[in-house]
Design a protein around this motif. Sequence first.
Motif, PDB file in Angstrom:
ATOM      1  N   LEU A   5       0.830  -1.194   0.000  1.00 35.35           N
ATOM      2  CA  LEU A   5       0.000   0.000   0.000  1.00 35.35           C
ATOM      3  C   LEU A   5       0.872   1.256   0.000  1.00 35.35           C
ATOM      4  O   LEU A   5       0.634   2.193  -0.762  1.00 35.35           O
ATOM      5  N   LEU A   6       1.889   1.262   0.831  1.00 37.03           N
ATOM      6  CA  LEU A   6       2.800   2.407   0.910  1.00 37.03           C
ATOM      7  C   LEU A   6       3.519   2.609  -0.422  1.00 37.03           C
ATOM      8  O   LEU A   6       3.682   3.740  -0.878  1.00 37.03           O
ATOM      9  N   THR A   7       3.905   1.533  -1.062  1.00 36.73           N
ATOM     10  CA  THR A   7       4.571   1.609  -2.366  1.00 36.73           C
ATOM     11  C   THR A   7       3.635   2.237  -3.395  1.00 36.73           C
ATOM     12  O   THR A   7       4.042   3.110  -4.165  1.00 36.73           O
ATOM     13  N   LYS A   8       2.380   1.797  -3.404  1.00 35.18           N
ATOM     14  CA  LYS A   8       1.400   2.360  -4.337  1.00 35.18           C
ATOM     15  C   LYS A   8       1.202   3.852  -4.089  1.00 35.18           C
ATOM     16  O   LYS A   8       1.107   4.644  -5.024  1.00 35.18           O
ATOM     17  N   ILE A   9       1.139   4.236  -2.833  1.00 39.80           N
ATOM     18  CA  ILE A   9       0.958   5.648  -2.482  1.00 39.80           C
ATOM     19  C   ILE A   9       2.154   6.462  -2.966  1.00 39.80           C
ATOM     20  O   ILE A   9       1.990   7.535  -3.541  1.00 39.80           O
ATOM     21  N   CYS A  10       3.354   5.949  -2.760  1.00 39.19           N
ATOM     22  CA  CYS A  10       4.564   6.656  -3.190  1.00 39.19           C
ATOM     23  C   CYS A  10       4.614   6.795  -4.705  1.00 39.19           C
ATOM     24  O   CYS A  10       4.996   7.836  -5.232  1.00 39.19           O
ATOM     25  N   ILE A  11       4.228   5.736  -5.412  1.00 44.95           N
ATOM     26  CA  ILE A  11       4.208   5.780  -6.875  1.00 44.95           C
ATOM     27  C   ILE A  11       3.216   6.837  -7.346  1.00 44.95           C
ATOM     28  O   ILE A  11       3.519   7.640  -8.222  1.00 44.95           O
ATOM     29  N   LYS A  12       2.029   6.857  -6.757  1.00 43.39           N
ATOM     30  CA  LYS A  12       1.018   7.851  -7.133  1.00 43.39           C
ATOM     31  C   LYS A  12       1.511   9.262  -6.846  1.00 43.39           C
ATOM     32  O   LYS A  12       1.318  10.170  -7.644  1.00 43.39           O
ATOM     33  N   GLU A  13       2.170   9.443  -5.711  1.00 42.14           N
ATOM     34  CA  GLU A  13       2.694  10.757  -5.348  1.00 42.14           C
ATOM     35  C   GLU A  13       3.727  11.214  -6.373  1.00 42.14           C
ATOM     36  O   GLU A  13       3.726  12.371  -6.794  1.00 42.14           O
ATOM     37  N   ASN A  14       4.594  10.309  -6.798  1.00 39.98           N
ATOM     38  CA  ASN A  14       5.595  10.638  -7.817  1.00 39.98           C
ATOM     39  C   ASN A  14       4.940  10.998  -9.144  1.00 39.98           C
ATOM     40  O   ASN A  14       5.384  11.918  -9.836  1.00 39.98           O
ATOM     41  N   GLU A  15       3.889  10.272  -9.517  1.00 43.34           N
ATOM     42  CA  GLU A  15       3.167  10.564 -10.753  1.00 43.34           C
ATOM     43  C   GLU A  15       2.525  11.943 -10.687  1.00 43.34           C
ATOM     44  O   GLU A  15       2.573  12.702 -11.655  1.00 43.34           O
ATOM     45  N   GLU A  17       3.499  14.499  -8.818  1.00 40.11           N
ATOM     46  CA  GLU A  17       4.569  15.498  -8.870  1.00 40.11           C
ATOM     47  C   GLU A  17       5.057  15.705 -10.305  1.00 40.11           C
ATOM     48  O   GLU A  17       5.322  16.833 -10.714  1.00 40.11           O
ATOM     49  N   GLU A  18       5.139  14.628 -11.072  1.00 38.40           N
ATOM     50  CA  GLU A  18       5.571  14.719 -12.470  1.00 38.40           C
ATOM     51  C   GLU A  18       4.546  15.483 -13.308  1.00 38.40           C
ATOM     52  O   GLU A  18       4.907  16.326 -14.135  1.00 38.40           O
ATOM     53  N   ILE A  19       3.273  15.223 -13.082  1.00 32.38           N
ATOM     54  CA  ILE A  19       2.211  15.925 -13.803  1.00 32.38           C
ATOM     55  C   ILE A  19       2.248  17.419 -13.485  1.00 32.38           C
ATOM     56  O   ILE A  19       2.160  18.262 -14.378  1.00 32.38           O
ATOM     57  N   ILE A  20       2.407  17.753 -12.220  1.00 39.32           N
ATOM     58  CA  ILE A  20       2.466  19.156 -11.808  1.00 39.32           C
ATOM     59  C   ILE A  20       3.679  19.842 -12.414  1.00 39.32           C
ATOM     60  O   ILE A  20       3.583  20.961 -12.925  1.00 39.32           O
ATOM     61  N   SER A  21       4.815  19.173 -12.400  1.00 39.00           N
ATOM     62  CA  SER A  21       6.034  19.737 -12.976  1.00 39.00           C
ATOM     63  C   SER A  21       5.873  19.990 -14.471  1.00 39.00           C
ATOM     64  O   SER A  21       6.255  21.048 -14.982  1.00 39.00           O
ATOM     65  N   THR A  22       5.281  19.029 -15.169  1.00 40.20           N
ATOM     66  CA  THR A  22       5.049  19.179 -16.611  1.00 40.20           C
ATOM     67  C   THR A  22       4.111  20.353 -16.875  1.00 40.20           C
ATOM     68  O   THR A  22       4.359  21.169 -17.771  1.00 40.20           O
ATOM     69  N   LEU A  23       3.052  20.460 -16.090  1.00 32.62           N
ATOM     70  CA  LEU A  23       2.099  21.552 -16.250  1.00 32.62           C
ATOM     71  C   LEU A  23       2.775  22.902 -16.017  1.00 32.62           C
ATOM     72  O   LEU A  23       2.591  23.846 -16.790  1.00 32.62           O
ATOM     73  N   GLN A  24       3.592  22.993 -14.978  1.00 32.96           N
ATOM     74  CA  GLN A  24       4.287  24.245 -14.684  1.00 32.96           C
ATOM     75  C   GLN A  24       5.243  24.625 -15.816  1.00 32.96           C
ATOM     76  O   GLN A  24       5.340  25.793 -16.186  1.00 32.96           O
ATOM     77  N   THR A  25       5.930  23.647 -16.390  1.00 31.22           N
ATOM     78  CA  THR A  25       6.837  23.905 -17.507  1.00 31.22           C
ATOM     79  C   THR A  25       6.066  24.421 -18.714  1.00 31.22           C
ATOM     80  O   THR A  25       6.487  25.381 -19.371  1.00 31.22           O
ATOM     81  N   ARG A  26       4.927  23.807 -19.001  1.00 33.88           N
ATOM     82  CA  ARG A  26       4.114  24.242 -20.131  1.00 33.88           C
ATOM     83  C   ARG A  26       3.568  25.649 -19.921  1.00 33.88           C
ATOM     84  O   ARG A  26       3.532  26.461 -20.847  1.00 33.88           O
ATOM     85  N   ILE A  27       3.154  25.949 -18.710  1.00 36.38           N
ATOM     86  CA  ILE A  27       2.622  27.281 -18.408  1.00 36.38           C
ATOM     87  C   ILE A  27       3.726  28.331 -18.526  1.00 36.38           C
ATOM     88  O   ILE A  27       3.497  29.430 -19.055  1.00 36.38           O
ATOM     89  N   LYS A  28       4.924  28.026 -18.071  1.00 39.96           N
ATOM     90  CA  LYS A  28       6.052  28.966 -18.188  1.00 39.96           C
ATOM     91  C   LYS A  28       6.330  29.280 -19.657  1.00 39.96           C
ATOM     92  O   LYS A  28       6.574  30.431 -20.027  1.00 39.96           O
ATOM     93  N   LYS A  29       6.311  28.249 -20.497  1.00 36.12           N
ATOM     94  CA  LYS A  29       6.512  28.455 -21.930  1.00 36.12           C
ATOM     95  C   LYS A  29       5.401  29.334 -22.488  1.00 36.12           C
ATOM     96  O   LYS A  29       5.651  30.250 -23.282  1.00 36.12           O
ATOM     97  N   ALA A  30       4.167  29.084 -22.063  1.00 34.89           N
ATOM     98  CA  ALA A  30       3.036  29.885 -22.517  1.00 34.89           C
ATOM     99  C   ALA A  30       3.191  31.345 -22.094  1.00 34.89           C
ATOM    100  O   ALA A  30       2.894  32.257 -22.874  1.00 34.89           O
ATOM    101  N   GLU A  31       3.666  31.573 -20.885  1.00 31.36           N
ATOM    102  CA  GLU A  31       3.883  32.944 -20.406  1.00 31.36           C
ATOM    103  C   GLU A  31       4.852  33.676 -21.327  1.00 31.36           C
ATOM    104  O   GLU A  31       4.633  34.835 -21.687  1.00 31.36           O
ATOM    105  N   GLU A  32       5.930  33.002 -21.712  1.00 30.56           N
ATOM    106  CA  GLU A  32       6.920  33.613 -22.611  1.00 30.56           C
ATOM    107  C   GLU A  32       6.292  33.923 -23.968  1.00 30.56           C
ATOM    108  O   GLU A  32       6.498  35.011 -24.522  1.00 30.56           O
ATOM    109  N   LEU A  33       5.531  32.967 -24.506  1.00 31.37           N
ATOM    110  CA  LEU A  33       4.908  33.181 -25.809  1.00 31.37           C
ATOM    111  C   LEU A  33       3.867  34.300 -25.762  1.00 31.37           C
ATOM    112  O   LEU A  33       3.751  35.088 -26.705  1.00 31.37           O
ATOM    113  N   LEU A  34       3.135  34.380 -24.672  1.00 34.71           N
ATOM    114  CA  LEU A  34       2.152  35.456 -24.522  1.00 34.71           C
ATOM    115  C   LEU A  34       2.831  36.820 -24.444  1.00 34.71           C
ATOM    116  O   LEU A  34       2.339  37.796 -24.996  1.00 34.71           O
TER     117      LEU A  34
END
Length: 75
Positions: A5-15, A17-34
């Motif tokens: 259970l703990l392993t599953k929770i850690c995997i989900k948490e990592n996923e 964090e990766e989604i949030i990081s990707t979203l933040q990177t995309r938004i930063k690029k959008a800010e520059e383009l805007l």
Amino acid sequence: EAYKLLTKICIKENEIEEIISTLQTRIKKAEELLAYTDFGIAQISEKCGFASSNYFGDAFKRINGMSPRQYRKLF
């Protein structure tokens, strides 16, 4: 059992964090383009990897507290 259970929770948490990081990177690029181009919102949305300009606008507003159009007006 608890270890699995703990392993599953850690995997989900990592996923998440990766989604949030990707979203933040995309938004930063959008800010520059805007700020530095005259590309349309739909074009920027596509260039930054968003599936739809509606989702892009919602995500941008959640992160920046304003719409992409409002952000662009600052420049």
